[in-house]
Write an enzyme that holds these catalytic residues in place. Structure first.
Site, PDB file in Angstrom:
ATOM      1  CB  SER A 103      -0.954  -0.059   1.201  1.00 16.14           C
ATOM      2  OG  SER A 103      -1.923   0.946   1.145  1.00 16.14           O
ATOM      3  CG  HIS A 128      -4.471  -1.694  -1.848  1.00 16.12           C
ATOM      4  ND1 HIS A 128      -4.926  -2.374  -0.748  1.00 16.12           N
ATOM      5  CD2 HIS A 128      -3.849  -0.594  -1.337  1.00 16.12           C
ATOM      6  CE1 HIS A 128      -4.602  -1.727   0.351  1.00 16.12           C
ATOM      7  NE2 HIS A 128      -3.948  -0.639   0.019  1.00 16.12           N
TER       8      HIS A 128
END
Length: 198
Positions: A103, A128
């Protein structure tokens, strides 16, 4: 880094002509221009990392800074504070993933200076779209949903800048959790090289 873990941080003793000096291991590594970004990225950690980056720039604006990353990600605002500082300061920031960069951790990994972004062989990287959960009035939920879409677009632009992937590819690849090995991260452009040895 929380208070309970302070007792577990190793101490290093350095001897010189003037006597001995004890450092916690992270302070000693900071003298070597190494910053550890370990754990969830939140405001306190971001403030410490930003302060370390600024301090090392003031010490020597022409020498690289080395950022070692092992993070599951965290707050977008905290991560962007670190990102913006990395881009703002004069020294190149070399990044090295140890363990994982997921992330926001992956975004900071790829934000290192070109040709100075590395990973150890068995790391895992994950990209993501930003996450969010809201409750309240429908109008407030809509405001937050629009903000998440703006943040997603901003993060995608940053990934495009550092990976040379197209926005369309990044949108597709960040639609769900997208895990990569060190070699896959190299092919994707998140890093420049996998390091097996010094």
């Amino acid at each position: 880094m929380d208070i309970e873990n302070l007792n577990q941080i190793p101490i290093v003793v350095e001897q010189s002509a003037r006597g001995e000096r004890a450092y916690d291991i992270y302070s000693r590594l900071l003298k070597e221009r190494i910053i550890f970004l370990v754990g969830p990225i939140e405001d306190y950690m971001a403030n410490v990392v930003v302060a370390q980056l600024l301090f090392l720039e003031s010490e020597n604006p022409d020498q690289d800074i080395h950022l070692y990353i092992n993070s599951p990600g965290g707050l977008v605002s905290a991560g962007l504070a670190i990102y913006d500082t990395m881009q703002f300061i004069k020294p190149d920031v070399s990044t090295l993933c140890i363990g994982q960069a997921a992330s926001m951790g992956a975004l900071l990994l790829t934000a290192g200076a070109k040709d100075k972004r590395f990973a150890l062989p068995n790391v895992r990287c994950m990209i993501h779209q930003p996450l969010g959960g809201f409750s309240g009035q429908a109008s407030d939920i809509d405001i937050h949903a629009q903000e998440i879409l703006k943040v997603r677009e901003k993060l995608n632009q940053i990934f495009k800048l550092h990976t040379s992937q197209t926005i369309k590819t990044i949108q597709k690849d960040t639609d769900r959790d997208n895990f990569m090995s060190a070699n896959e991260a190299t092919k994707y452009g998140l890093i420049d090289k996998v390091l097996a040895k010094r």
